[in-house]
Design an enzyme around this catalytic site. Sequence first.
Site, PDB file in Angstrom:
ATOM      1  N   THR A 128      18.021  18.603 -50.281  1.00  0.00           N
ATOM      2  CA  THR A 128      19.329  19.202 -49.981  1.00  0.00           C
ATOM      3  C   THR A 128      19.322  20.711 -50.240  1.00  0.00           C
ATOM      4  OG1 THR A 128      21.593  19.337 -50.846  1.00  0.00           O
ATOM      5  CG2 THR A 128      19.980  18.376 -52.299  1.00  0.00           C
ATOM      6  N   ASP A 129      20.200  21.409 -49.553  1.00  0.00           N
ATOM      7  CA  ASP A 129      20.355  22.853 -49.815  1.00  0.00           C
ATOM      8  C   ASP A 129      20.916  23.110 -51.212  1.00  0.00           C
ATOM      9  OD1 ASP A 129      23.001  22.036 -49.395  1.00  0.00           O
ATOM     10  OD2 ASP A 129      23.448  23.542 -47.863  1.00  0.00           O
ATOM     11  N   GLU A 130      21.433  22.053 -51.855  1.00  0.00           N
ATOM     12  CA  GLU A 130      22.059  22.258 -53.170  1.00  0.00           C
ATOM     13  C   GLU A 130      21.034  22.551 -54.265  1.00  0.00           C
ATOM     14  OE1 GLU A 130      25.418  19.809 -54.073  1.00  0.00           O
ATOM     15  OE2 GLU A 130      25.770  19.375 -51.960  1.00  0.00           O
ATOM     16  N   TYR A 152      24.010  16.239 -59.889  1.00  0.00           N
ATOM     17  CA  TYR A 152      23.452  15.807 -58.597  1.00  0.00           C
ATOM     18  C   TYR A 152      22.345  16.751 -58.148  1.00  0.00           C
ATOM     19  CZ  TYR A 152      22.927  15.548 -53.513  1.00  0.00           C
ATOM     20  OH  TYR A 152      22.391  15.497 -52.245  1.00  0.00           O
ATOM     21  N   LYS A 156      18.276  16.040 -57.783  1.00  0.00           N
ATOM     22  CA  LYS A 156      17.538  16.186 -56.525  1.00  0.00           C
ATOM     23  C   LYS A 156      16.399  17.200 -56.703  1.00  0.00           C
ATOM     24  CE  LYS A 156      18.257  14.714 -52.892  1.00  0.00           C
ATOM     25  NZ  LYS A 156      17.749  13.480 -52.217  1.00  0.00           N
TER      26      LYS A 156
HETATM   27  P1  NAD Z   1      24.780   8.020 -49.058  1.00  0.00           P
HETATM   28  O1  NAD Z   1      25.354   8.081 -50.431  1.00  0.00           O
HETATM   29  O2  NAD Z   1      25.664   7.731 -47.894  1.00  0.00           O
HETATM   30  O3  NAD Z   1      23.617   6.923 -49.017  1.00  0.00           O
HETATM   31  C1  NAD Z   1      22.680   6.747 -50.042  1.00  0.00           C
HETATM   32  C2  NAD Z   1      22.021   5.401 -49.833  1.00  0.00           C
HETATM   33  O4  NAD Z   1      21.034   5.217 -50.864  1.00  0.00           O
HETATM   34  C3  NAD Z   1      23.003   4.215 -49.948  1.00  0.00           C
HETATM   35  O5  NAD Z   1      22.768   3.299 -48.889  1.00  0.00           O
HETATM   36  C4  NAD Z   1      22.665   3.598 -51.295  1.00  0.00           C
HETATM   37  O6  NAD Z   1      22.912   2.204 -51.345  1.00  0.00           O
HETATM   38  C5  NAD Z   1      21.177   3.902 -51.388  1.00  0.00           C
HETATM   39  N1  NAD Z   1      20.684   3.907 -52.771  1.00  0.00           N
HETATM   40  C6  NAD Z   1      21.242   4.539 -53.848  1.00  0.00           C
HETATM   41  N2  NAD Z   1      20.502   4.296 -54.951  1.00  0.00           N
HETATM   42  C7  NAD Z   1      19.446   3.523 -54.543  1.00  0.00           C
HETATM   43  C8  NAD Z   1      18.343   2.946 -55.233  1.00  0.00           C
HETATM   44  N3  NAD Z   1      18.161   3.138 -56.546  1.00  0.00           N
HETATM   45  N4  NAD Z   1      17.470   2.212 -54.518  1.00  0.00           N
HETATM   46  C9  NAD Z   1      17.651   2.002 -53.182  1.00  0.00           C
HETATM   47  N5  NAD Z   1      18.679   2.505 -52.500  1.00  0.00           N
HETATM   48  C10 NAD Z   1      19.575   3.255 -53.176  1.00  0.00           C
HETATM   49  O7  NAD Z   1      24.007   9.388 -48.870  1.00  0.00           O
HETATM   50  P2  NAD Z   1      23.724  10.284 -47.585  1.00  0.00           P
HETATM   51  O8  NAD Z   1      24.808  11.250 -47.443  1.00  0.00           O
HETATM   52  O9  NAD Z   1      23.343   9.410 -46.440  1.00  0.00           O
HETATM   53  O10 NAD Z   1      22.447  11.086 -48.080  1.00  0.00           O
HETATM   54  C11 NAD Z   1      21.130  10.602 -47.818  1.00  0.00           C
HETATM   55  C12 NAD Z   1      20.131  11.586 -48.401  1.00  0.00           C
HETATM   56  O11 NAD Z   1      20.330  12.867 -47.810  1.00  0.00           O
HETATM   57  C13 NAD Z   1      20.254  11.783 -49.908  1.00  0.00           C
HETATM   58  O12 NAD Z   1      18.963  11.861 -50.462  1.00  0.00           O
HETATM   59  C14 NAD Z   1      20.995  13.105 -50.048  1.00  0.00           C
HETATM   60  O13 NAD Z   1      20.645  13.756 -51.245  1.00  0.00           O
HETATM   61  C15 NAD Z   1      20.485  13.845 -48.816  1.00  0.00           C
HETATM   62  N6  NAD Z   1      21.405  14.858 -48.268  1.00  0.00           N
HETATM   63  C16 NAD Z   1      22.718  14.537 -47.992  1.00  0.00           C
HETATM   64  C17 NAD Z   1      23.539  15.502 -47.429  1.00  0.00           C
HETATM   65  C18 NAD Z   1      24.989  15.204 -47.097  1.00  0.00           C
HETATM   66  O14 NAD Z   1      25.735  16.136 -46.816  1.00  0.00           O
HETATM   67  N7  NAD Z   1      25.427  13.954 -47.080  1.00  0.00           N
HETATM   68  C19 NAD Z   1      23.048  16.782 -47.166  1.00  0.00           C
HETATM   69  C20 NAD Z   1      21.713  17.062 -47.455  1.00  0.00           C
HETATM   70  C21 NAD Z   1      20.902  16.084 -48.008  1.00  0.00           C
HETATM   71  P1  TYD Z   2      31.454  17.749 -50.746  1.00  0.00           P
HETATM   72  O1  TYD Z   2      31.749  17.081 -49.454  1.00  0.00           O
HETATM   73  O2  TYD Z   2      31.654  16.983 -52.009  1.00  0.00           O
HETATM   74  O3  TYD Z   2      29.966  18.297 -50.641  1.00  0.00           O
HETATM   75  P2  TYD Z   2      29.136  19.232 -51.687  1.00  0.00           P
HETATM   76  O4  TYD Z   2      28.052  18.319 -52.167  1.00  0.00           O
HETATM   77  O5  TYD Z   2      28.657  20.368 -50.862  1.00  0.00           O
HETATM   78  O6  TYD Z   2      30.005  19.694 -52.763  1.00  0.00           O
HETATM   79  O7  TYD Z   2      32.332  19.065 -50.855  1.00  0.00           O
HETATM   80  C1  TYD Z   2      32.265  20.059 -49.851  1.00  0.00           C
HETATM   81  C2  TYD Z   2      33.147  21.225 -50.282  1.00  0.00           C
HETATM   82  O8  TYD Z   2      34.509  20.812 -50.260  1.00  0.00           O
HETATM   83  C3  TYD Z   2      32.902  21.711 -51.700  1.00  0.00           C
HETATM   84  O9  TYD Z   2      33.146  23.102 -51.759  1.00  0.00           O
HETATM   85  C4  TYD Z   2      33.921  20.969 -52.527  1.00  0.00           C
HETATM   86  C5  TYD Z   2      35.089  20.875 -51.574  1.00  0.00           C
HETATM   87  N1  TYD Z   2      35.936  19.665 -51.723  1.00  0.00           N
HETATM   88  C6  TYD Z   2      37.325  19.809 -51.789  1.00  0.00           C
HETATM   89  O10 TYD Z   2      37.868  20.935 -51.769  1.00  0.00           O
HETATM   90  N2  TYD Z   2      38.074  18.680 -51.878  1.00  0.00           N
HETATM   91  C7  TYD Z   2      37.527  17.447 -51.918  1.00  0.00           C
HETATM   92  O11 TYD Z   2      38.273  16.440 -52.005  1.00  0.00           O
HETATM   93  C8  TYD Z   2      36.102  17.303 -51.852  1.00  0.00           C
HETATM   94  C9  TYD Z   2      35.458  15.947 -51.898  1.00  0.00           C
HETATM   95  C10 TYD Z   2      35.339  18.464 -51.737  1.00  0.00           C
END
Ligand code: NAD
Ligand code: TYD
Length: 339
Positions: A128-130, A152, A156
């Site tokens: 992630t970019d985080e 978080y 990561k």
């Molecule tokens: P999500 O929370 O929707 O899904 C995570 C999945 O992992 C779920 O299906 C959960 O059941 C499974 N999981 C959790 N713990 C587990 C374990 N111990 N063993 C097996 N499975 C497990 O997340 P997402 O948004 O789809 O993100 C997927 C990946 O992408 C993550 O690694 C996250 O860090 C990364 N990512 C997400 C975003 C975003 O904006 N959502 C951005 C950049 C990177």
């Molecule tokens: P989020 O979707 O939780 O992603 P990130 O992991 O980047 O924090 O939040 C996106 C942005 O929106 C972040 O600046 C926090 C803000 N935010 C709110 O203002 N209200 C909300 O209810 C949530 C979930 C996030």
Amino acid sequence: MTRSFKRLLIAGGAGFIGSHFVRYLRAARSDVEITVLDKLTYAGNLANLVDFEGQAGYRFVHGDICDAELVDSLAAQADAIVNFAAETHVDRSLMDPFAFIETDVRGTAVLCEAARKHDHQAFLLVSTDEVYGEVRQGRSEEDDVFRPRSPYSASKAAGEHIAHAYAASFGLPLLVTRGSNTYGPFQYPEKLIPVLITNAIDDLRLPLYNDGSAVRDYLFVDDHCRGIDQVLHEAPSGSVFNIGTGAETSGLQVAEAVLEIMAKPRSLIEFVADRPGHDYRYALDVARITALGWEPQVTFADGLQRTVRWYQDHPEWWRPLKSGEYWEYYRRNYRPLVS
Ligand code: NAD
Ligand code: TYD
């Protein structure tokens, strides 16, 4: 360079991005055999994968990436792993950091160990970019140092460090993608965009932390999946890629755009107490993935329209999620703005 795979192990494939990635692969690379391993935490959902149930070349295994024996046996039947599995929500990481350390650090290590033991062609870690932490100015480049600030992002980052150590020490053929904030259908309604949309559908308040000024680069999920696929198949081993659009959108702009699409009043916006340690800006330099030939295809305006429409059309998917434990979490997380 091009790589091809016969059998992929997709960890975390029942979550938001992972299930879109499975859908992408079934359409674009139908000859690849897919095993999804997922623990089905609150964020995992078999409804995301229902289209593939019973299909040849697809199977689902319910299990934990921290279970070394299970992971080893599945890795023996695959030639690469793509890891999406993680605890993913910053606000939850402030309530229970250890769940994040367990899955995002130890679980990643278990996967690295299995990939190395079975001499896999590739191990792709979806990061992630985080991990870069807040960037007040400029853009994060792939070689920048990590300055994570939430449990978080620190988990990561630590998982990534383990993977890089496996690459350097044991020759693990590592690929890493660092995607920006991703949105689209099937996203659990705790991240900003699905919270705003599902609340607006029910005329509930749209909570924005502090003054809603924090900036993110919102990436449509199909674009993110295509980037991951391209890195998996075309990037040299050992490389890391930022994936993002380069655009910057504040939380307030997102909320206003959602309300405009849905023709709902701006008065639904509610400013609430800030997230502790809130990162006010992420911004990625995307020159490296652009040079690989990837670019985003979905504009924010179009992606948001499509996402709003999907939630409007699929209450059967999200309404059951917004019950019981969800509202406990919600009440704990959102506090009125104390002035
Ligand atoms: P999500 O929370 O929707 O899904 C995570 C999945 O992992 C779920 O299906 C959960 O059941 C499974 N999981 C959790 N713990 C587990 C374990 N111990 N063993 C097996 N499975 C497990 O997340 P997402 O948004 O789809 O993100 C997927 C990946 O992408 C993550 O690694 C996250 O860090 C990364 N990512 C997400 C975003 C975003 O904006 N959502 C951005 C950049 C990177
Ligand atoms: P989020 O979707 O939780 O992603 P990130 O992991 O980047 O924090 O939040 C996106 C942005 O929106 C972040 O600046 C926090 C803000 N935010 C709110 O203002 N209200 C909300 O209810 C949530 C979930 C996030």
